[in-house]
Design an enzyme around this catalytic site. Structure first.
Site, PDB file in Angstrom:
ATOM      1  N   SER A 142       4.812   3.144   1.376  1.00  0.00           N
ATOM      2  CA  SER A 142       4.882   3.905   2.625  1.00  0.00           C
ATOM      3  C   SER A 142       6.100   3.500   3.438  1.00  0.00           C
ATOM      4  O   SER A 142       6.546   2.349   3.388  1.00  0.00           O
ATOM      5  CB  SER A 142       3.617   3.659   3.453  1.00  0.00           C
ATOM      6  N   TYR A 167      -2.134  -1.640   7.555  1.00  0.00           N
ATOM      7  CA  TYR A 167      -1.838  -0.635   6.535  1.00  0.00           C
ATOM      8  C   TYR A 167      -0.469  -0.917   5.906  1.00  0.00           C
ATOM      9  O   TYR A 167      -0.325  -0.950   4.681  1.00  0.00           O
ATOM     10  CB  TYR A 167      -1.862   0.762   7.152  1.00  0.00           C
TER      11      TYR A 167
END
Length: 350
Positions: A142, A167
């Site tokens: 990501s 995350y």
């Protein structure tokens, strides 16, 4: 070529599985179908692929009624025993792991979900690849891993040691874990740092979905950092083209790599990290105007301060993907939002 694609009830995995099947690959899709967001949207994606909800049972293969080369299994990545059995039974050539607990903001309130799915689940994928002669593992990273980095465009050749959400930390951990397995066991691995993916069948927790729904219902939208934000919005078709290029081209060791000056995106092992984005950051205000244009309605904006875990700007340096595979994103934000809105109207019968 037989490919396992995890996360096929999700946004990117759904589109990828369809494209791979369309070009003639045999695909087994896998998803836990968790309730992080609307499960009926996930089942609708599967149904559009020929996988009917009524036929889905845990750890049971379901055949698509639209394409003989597509099958689906509902399974948790944390279920090591059944994941081992699946790999042993199917003899996959390649694996594309897109299954993960997504969402920066959700990681602030439910951090343990990220350790279970993104760390334990990914370790199980790595072990299965190690034990089953997988020729190439592609996995979702990501843009969030860049954290506090402010050198633009964001480059895979820069260190990413300052994440600002769990995350992001879990995705950086995946990259480190993949490198370990590439080095120790020779598994070719490619990590893809996705930049704000959007388009038809997108996620309801993303800005485009949230803003479109609110604007159509004359409800206010929350605009964080007083709107002073930019995102490298990347249309789903451009993402899928890039993913398929990496599936077809396993990484080789970088013979010029040196431990005296370690380059972060490659290694003496068969390991590579790529950014995959549009490389064209869009101001949040322009993004909202594009939604207003297609909906023919004005947004009611509530300006809010920056949220914890968020960043002001993302902008992908995709030079490596362009150099290695002639990758070139082609969809501008206005066309992409129109395509999303056309799907949204059809899906919700507007």
């Amino acid at each position: 070529m037989k490919i396992l694609v995890t996360g096929t009830a999700g946004f990117i995995g759904y589109h990828l599985a369809l494209q791979l099947v369309e070009r003639g690959n045999e695909v087994v899709g896998l998803d836990s179908i968790n309730d992080y967001y609307d499960v009926e949207l996930k089942y609708a994606r599967l149904s559009n692929s020929g996988i009917q909800k009524a036929n889905i049972n845990y750890n049971s293969i379901v055949q698509s009624d639209k394409n003989k080369n597509y099958r689906f299994i509902k399974l948790n990545l944390e279920d090591k025993e059944n994941l081992d059995l699946l790999f042993g039974r199917e003899s996959f050539d390649k694996v594309c792991n897109l299954a993960a607990q997504a969402g920066v903001r959700y990681s602030l309130i439910n951090p343990y979900a990220y350790l279970q799915s993104n760390i334990s689940g990914f370790l199980n994928i790595l072990e299965c690849c190690r034990n089953n002669n997988i020729k190439n593992l592609i996995y979702a990273s990501s843009s969030s891993v860049y954290g506090l980095n402010e050198t633009y465009p964001l480059s895979t050749h820069d260190n990413v040691d300052h994440p600002i959400s769990l995350y992001a930390a879990s995705k950086k951990s995946n990259e480190l874990m993949a490198h370990t397995y590439s080095y120790l066991f020779g598994i070719p691995t490619i990590g893809l740092r996705f930049f704000t993916v959007y388009g038809p069948w997108g996620r309801p927790d993303m800005a485009l979905y949230i803003f479109t729904k609110a604007i159509l219902n004359n409800q206010p939208i929350e605009v964080f950092n007083d709107g002073n934000m930019e995102r490298d919005f990347t249309y789903i078709d451009d993402i899928i083209k890039g993913v398929i290029l990496t599936i077809d081209n396993p990484p080789l060791p970088n013979n010029n790599w040196s431990g005296k000056n370690p380059e972060p995106s490659s290694s003496k092992a068969p390991y590579k990290i790529y950014n995959i984005g549009n490389s064209n950051p869009v101001p949040l205000g322009d993004f909202i105007k594009a939604i207003e244009k297609v909906t023919s309605k004005n947004a009611i904006k509530i300006l809010k301060p920056m949220q914890p875990g968020d960043v002001v700007k993302t902008w992908a340096n995709v030079n490596d993907l362009m150099k290695d595979f002639s990758y070139k994103p082609r969809t501008n934000i206005n066309d992409g939002i129109k395509s999303f809105y056309d799907w949204y109207k059809s899906y919700y019968n507007i």
